[in-house]
Enzyme design. Structure first.
Site, mmCIF file in Angstrom:
data_model
loop_
_atom_site.group_PDB
_atom_site.id
_atom_site.type_symbol
_atom_site.label_atom_id
_atom_site.label_comp_id
_atom_site.label_asym_id
_atom_site.label_seq_id
_atom_site.Cartn_x
_atom_site.Cartn_y
_atom_site.Cartn_z
ATOM 1 N N HIS A 237 0.508 -1.209 0.017
ATOM 2 C CA HIS A 237 0.023 -0.413 0.272
ATOM 3 C C HIS A 237 0.493 1.156 0.027
ATOM 4 C CE1 HIS A 237 -3.935 2.122 -0.329
ATOM 5 N NE2 HIS A 237 -3.212 3.190 0.276
ATOM 6 N N TYR A 241 1.718 5.590 -2.378
ATOM 7 C CA TYR A 241 1.716 7.096 -2.489
ATOM 8 C C TYR A 241 2.863 7.292 -2.341
ATOM 9 C CZ TYR A 241 -2.963 6.668 0.561
ATOM 10 O OH TYR A 241 -3.785 6.377 0.351
ATOM 11 N N HIS A 387 -10.321 1.591 -9.771
ATOM 12 C CA HIS A 387 -10.066 2.814 -8.898
ATOM 13 C C HIS A 387 -8.434 2.838 -8.934
ATOM 14 C CE1 HIS A 387 -8.369 3.753 -5.143
ATOM 15 N NE2 HIS A 387 -7.684 2.778 -5.396
ATOM 16 N N PHE A 388 -7.622 1.671 -10.296
ATOM 17 C CA PHE A 388 -5.817 1.850 -9.654
ATOM 18 C C PHE A 388 -6.149 2.772 -11.125
ATOM 19 C CE2 PHE A 388 -5.522 -2.704 -10.139
ATOM 20 C CZ PHE A 388 -5.145 -2.216 -11.493
ATOM 21 N N HIS A 389 -6.433 2.929 -12.010
ATOM 22 C CA HIS A 389 -6.134 3.147 -13.249
ATOM 23 C C HIS A 389 -6.858 4.542 -13.238
ATOM 24 C CE1 HIS A 389 -5.960 -0.942 -15.085
ATOM 25 N NE2 HIS A 389 -4.915 0.115 -16.067
ATOM 26 N N ARG A 450 -11.371 -10.233 -11.568
ATOM 27 C CA ARG A 450 -10.468 -9.130 -12.520
ATOM 28 C C ARG A 450 -9.292 -10.718 -12.220
ATOM 29 N NH1 ARG A 450 -6.651 -6.222 -7.963
ATOM 30 N NH2 ARG A 450 -5.537 -6.160 -9.016
ATOM 31 N N ARG A 451 -8.617 -10.121 -12.850
ATOM 32 C CA ARG A 451 -7.561 -10.669 -13.496
ATOM 33 C C ARG A 451 -8.157 -12.247 -13.751
ATOM 34 N NH1 ARG A 451 -3.318 -9.417 -8.790
ATOM 35 N NH2 ARG A 451 -2.435 -7.746 -9.201
HETATM 36 FE FE1 HAS Z 1 -5.961 2.886 -3.444
HETATM 37 C C1 HAS Z 1 -5.947 -0.642 -4.225
HETATM 38 C C2 HAS Z 1 -7.853 2.426 -0.698
HETATM 39 C C3 HAS Z 1 -5.291 6.226 -3.046
HETATM 40 C C4 HAS Z 1 -3.846 2.711 -6.176
HETATM 41 N N1 HAS Z 1 -4.834 0.959 -4.656
HETATM 42 C C5 HAS Z 1 -5.175 -0.857 -5.009
HETATM 43 C C6 HAS Z 1 -4.375 -0.614 -5.602
HETATM 44 C C7 HAS Z 1 -3.494 0.114 -5.826
HETATM 45 C C8 HAS Z 1 -4.369 1.371 -5.500
HETATM 46 C C9 HAS Z 1 -2.151 0.318 -7.349
HETATM 47 O O1 HAS Z 1 -8.443 0.360 1.233
HETATM 48 C C10 HAS Z 1 -4.658 -2.303 -6.537
HETATM 49 C C11 HAS Z 1 -3.702 -2.807 -5.581
HETATM 50 C C12 HAS Z 1 -3.900 -4.592 -6.651
HETATM 51 O O2 HAS Z 1 -3.831 -4.537 -7.139
HETATM 52 O O3 HAS Z 1 -4.622 -5.663 -5.222
HETATM 53 N N2 HAS Z 1 -6.418 3.474 -2.293
HETATM 54 C C13 HAS Z 1 -7.145 3.579 -1.359
HETATM 55 C C14 HAS Z 1 -7.518 5.107 -0.304
HETATM 56 C C15 HAS Z 1 -6.749 5.672 -1.053
HETATM 57 C C16 HAS Z 1 -6.301 5.066 -2.002
HETATM 58 C C17 HAS Z 1 -8.596 5.522 0.596
HETATM 59 N N3 HAS Z 1 -5.094 4.146 -4.675
HETATM 60 C C18 HAS Z 1 -4.543 5.348 -4.521
HETATM 61 C C19 HAS Z 1 -3.983 6.115 -4.718
HETATM 62 C C20 HAS Z 1 -3.031 4.557 -5.556
HETATM 63 C C21 HAS Z 1 -3.719 3.434 -5.813
HETATM 64 C C22 HAS Z 1 -3.258 7.573 -4.357
HETATM 65 C C23 HAS Z 1 -1.890 5.318 -6.226
HETATM 66 C C24 HAS Z 1 -1.480 6.109 -7.367
HETATM 67 N N4 HAS Z 1 -7.026 1.296 -2.621
HETATM 68 C C25 HAS Z 1 -7.947 1.347 -1.490
HETATM 69 C C26 HAS Z 1 -8.791 -0.270 -0.800
HETATM 70 C C27 HAS Z 1 -7.948 -0.686 -1.964
HETATM 71 C C28 HAS Z 1 -6.850 -0.204 -2.984
HETATM 72 C C29 HAS Z 1 -8.905 -0.222 0.310
HETATM 73 C C30 HAS Z 1 -8.100 -2.050 -1.770
HETATM 74 C C31 HAS Z 1 -9.355 -2.941 -2.391
HETATM 75 C C32 HAS Z 1 -8.964 -4.184 -2.778
HETATM 76 O O4 HAS Z 1 -10.010 -4.891 -2.281
HETATM 77 O O5 HAS Z 1 -8.118 -5.107 -3.590
HETATM 78 C C33 HAS Z 1 -6.752 7.595 -1.084
HETATM 79 O O6 HAS Z 1 -5.791 7.443 -0.685
HETATM 80 C C34 HAS Z 1 -7.453 8.323 -1.657
HETATM 81 C C35 HAS Z 1 -7.608 9.813 -1.508
HETATM 82 C C36 HAS Z 1 -8.143 10.601 -1.926
HETATM 83 C C37 HAS Z 1 -8.543 11.576 -2.765
HETATM 84 C C38 HAS Z 1 -9.015 12.044 -4.067
HETATM 85 C C39 HAS Z 1 -8.337 14.120 -3.773
HETATM 86 C C40 HAS Z 1 -8.915 14.614 -4.842
HETATM 87 C C41 HAS Z 1 -7.698 15.577 -5.192
HETATM 88 C C42 HAS Z 1 -7.541 16.385 -6.024
HETATM 89 C C43 HAS Z 1 -8.164 17.709 -6.268
HETATM 90 C C44 HAS Z 1 -8.395 18.707 -7.214
HETATM 91 C C45 HAS Z 1 -8.535 19.474 -8.087
HETATM 92 C C46 HAS Z 1 -8.799 20.222 -8.961
HETATM 93 C C47 HAS Z 1 -7.873 20.584 -6.557
HETATM 94 C C48 HAS Z 1 -9.696 11.654 -1.287
HETATM 95 C C49 HAS Z 1 -6.559 15.917 -4.553
HETATM 96 C C50 HAS Z 1 -9.529 21.219 -9.091
HETATM 97 C C51 HAS Z 1 -9.459 21.828 -10.486
HETATM 98 C C52 HAS Z 1 -10.621 22.572 -11.035
HETATM 99 C C53 HAS Z 1 -10.068 23.606 -12.362
HETATM 100 C C54 HAS Z 1 -11.687 23.217 -10.141
#
Ligand code: HAS
Length: 559
Positions: A237, A241, A387-389, A450-451
């Site tokens: 995990h 990050y 999710h991860f794409h 998946r997979r």
């Molecule tokens: Fe995840 C599985 C939970 C973030 C990547 N994640 C994965 C896997 C990958 C991955 C590769 O709880 C699969 C692994 C595998 O092959 O089995 N993930 C989370 C949570 C977050 C999260 C809670 N993941 C990421 C990030 C990744 C990533 C970042 C890659 C870079 N993930 C999970 C969980 C699994 C999981 C379970 C397991 C699932 C399973 O059962 O297999 C959080 O950190 C996400 C927080 C993000 C936000 C978004 C904030 C928005 C932002 C943009 C703001 C936009 C602006 C633009 C400012 C809350 C910062 C405004 C512009 C204007 C013009 C108005």
């Protein structure tokens, strides 16, 4: 659409304008970026091929890699492990030199890190290309690969540790000369990233060195798949990050510079990086929610902390959103219209903002994964690749593209090739990844697993999931067009476009006066990392160890 005009830099381009330093920077960083690009030149193309393979309307077999899991392993390892690690290490060297305005503490060690990592890629590449490592990028037991695969990936990690050491040494040398000054935000973030990466990768190092490598060499005959999975996800995990922080470095320290505005809050950014560093490791059980050998209490605790690790991303949304508002207002926008007054025609900036928008979608799907109850329905479905794409291939990779579009011209001394083409590349990726990610997510809700080689002749895909899997192939096609545009721009920049020597990188160099110094109490953070992980992982590992037949082994025979 209006591109941002380059603004005169307030800080000097580089305080060590010796030709030798710039030349060595070009070769060193260029070599890392070159290997990274080589990896994705294969890895990316295997993406659309996967989408076609799984779309019931097409069922197109990949001609070269006829085995589904071989292609999937190459796709995952080359994109998510090799490209990212080489890109991040090269980027970290570049940012460290430019922001601290000094040469790396040891160029020899920096090159050593490259050689070690390259050797690792060659070894792992051999195993994957010859079909002896079809174990996917999450390479835990009981699946087994050729020993060169494990040794290769171990070397990639060891090389990255050496790289971390070089960055820390450079920082400490700078710190001696600047006792009262806060480190520039970009370097601060990279130090936090490396500290987290080093701590997390100890888990996979133990797994590889004591389980997978001896097993693949025939030194041991049995192993414990549950312990192997636990050690892998201790690393797995925080790995995500490790990918994310460099993208945040770009949003926090390059985007404001590209716009010529001040970051909304530097202290808030530091708190966000510290939170990611501390809370990204003790949450990995959220990948093991469906595993029977782990207590409900541990699952509940890891689920809770997973929501905590989303907080720094919410802080980032606020901080960067406010910074974008400043930029939009400076470009003539009002209370609402600042949103569309962004530099949508500038590929460097559009890549980052589009990345943020896709990342917001990915973030929401991550929160759904984190819920213990929802995860039971989502785990192992195509929702997870959805999710991860959107997080990795969307938010993170789009930002890396934005970085590549200023870094490559600087390393090559040439202008960015065909800017309108680069802009078109950004928008096709944006559209493609949204269509692909969201259709995979929806197919997952309809039960698509998946997979699985669901594209194999005779394989069954449910009627409810089939249209969404077909739509994901449409997304894959848009992405294929974008990949072709990406490599056209890259090759054009490397070899065709006009010579245009550049030295000024768009990075905020000095920390503002309000930057808190207490955030650099590294000893305290290391202690906190150790304590939280003993508390959160100790019982999980302790409970999984087989106290009867030996810690690292069960009577589970391995072939
Ligand atoms: Fe995840 C599985 C939970 C973030 C990547 N994640 C994965 C896997 C990958 C991955 C590769 O709880 C699969 C692994 C595998 O092959 O089995 N993930 C989370 C949570 C977050 C999260 C809670 N993941 C990421 C990030 C990744 C990533 C970042 C890659 C870079 N993930 C999970 C969980 C699994 C999981 C379970 C397991 C699932 C399973 O059962 O297999 C959080 O950190 C996400 C927080 C993000 C936000 C978004 C904030 C928005 C932002 C943009 C703001 C936009 C602006 C633009 C400012 C809350 C910062 C405004 C512009 C204007 C013009 C108005």
């Amino acid at each position: 659409m209006q591109a941002v005009q380059p603004r005169p830099s307030s800080a000097p381009a580089l305080q060590f304008p010796k030709l030798s330093a710039l030349t060595s920077e070009r070769w060193l960083v260029g070599s890392f970026v070159f290997v990274a690009l080589l990896a994705i030149s294969i890895g990316l193309l295997l993406g659309p091929a996967q989408a076609y393979r799984r779309a019931p309307a097409l069922r197109w077999d990949i001609p070269v890699f006829s085995y589904y899991y071989q292609a999937l392993t190459l796709h995952g390892v080359l994109n998510a492990l090799v490209f990212t690690t080489f890109f991040i290490v090269g980027f970290a060297y570049f940012v460290t030199q430019r922001t601290l305005q000094r040469a790396l503490a040891s160029v020899q060690l920096a090159w050593a890190s490259f050689v070690i990592m390259l050797l690792g890629v060659v070894l792992a590449g051999y195993a994957m290309l010859t079909g002896q490592a079809n174990v996917l990028y999450t390479f835990y037991a009981p699946m087994l690969a050729h020993w060169t695969f494990y040794l290769g990936l171990a070397l990639v990690i060891v090389g990255s540790w050496v790289a971390a050491l070089v960055v820390f040494m450079t920082y400490f040398a700078w710190r001696k000369e600047h006792p009262g000054e806060a480190a520039p935000l970009a370097v601060f973030a990279l130090l936090a990233n490396y500290l987290m990466w080093f701590s997390a990768s100890l888990g996979v190092a133990v797994e590889v060195l004591t389980m997978l490598l001896p097993l693949s060499l025939g030194i041991i005959k049995t192993t414990d798949p549950q312990v192997s999975r636990i050690l892998f996800w201790f690393f797995g995990h925080p790995l995500v990050y490790f990918w994310l922080i460099p993208a945040y470095v770009s949003w926090y320290t390059m985007l404001p510079k590209q716009y010529g505005v001040k970051l909304f809050s530097d202290p808030l950014a530091r708190v966000a990086f510290l939170m990611i560093m501390i809370f990204s490791i003790p949450i990995g059980v959220h990948h093991l929610f469906v595993d029977p050998g782990i207590s409900e209490l541990a699952k509940a605790m890891h689920s809770l902390l997973t929501f905590v690790v989303a907080v720094p991303s919410l802080l980032t949304a606020f901080n960067i959103g406010a910074t974008l508002e400043k930029a939009g207002r400076a470009r003539g926008g009002g209370r609402i219209s600042w949103m569309w007054k962004q530099a949508w025609g500038d590929p460097l900036i559009a890549a980052q903002i589009c990345g943020m928008l896709v990342f917001a979608v990915g973030g929401v799907t991550g929160m759904a994964n984190a819920s213990f109850t929802l995860n039971n329905a989502l785990h192992n479905t195509t929702w997870v690749p959805g999710h991860f794409h959107t997080t990795l291939a969307g938010g993170v990779f789009m930002t890396y593209i934005g970085i590549l579009y200023w870094l490559l011209p600087m390393l090559r001394g040439r202008a960015l090739f065909a800017r309108p083409l680069a802009t078109a590349q950004v928008y096709t990726w944006f559209a493609g990844i949204l269509v692909f990610g969201m259709s995979m997510g929806r197919a997952g809700l309809e039960g698509a697993i998946r997979r699985t080689d669901s594209g194999a002749v005779g394989a069954y895909t449910s009627e409810a999931a089939a249209p969404w899997m077909n739509l994901s192939a449409v997304g894959g096609t848009i992405l294929l067009i974008s990949i072709i545009l990406l490599f056209t721009v890259i090759l054009g920049t490397l070899f065709v476009s006009k010579r245009e020597p550049q030295t000024a990188a768009p990075i905020l160099v000095r920390a503002p006066d309000e930057s808190p110094r207490w955030t650099e109490n590294w000893n305290v953070w290391v202690a906190l990392i150790i304590i939280t992980n003993i508390v959160m992982w100790g019982p999980v590992l302790f409970g999984a160890l087989n106290w009867v037949s030996g810690f690292w082994s069960t009577p589970y025979p391995m072939q």
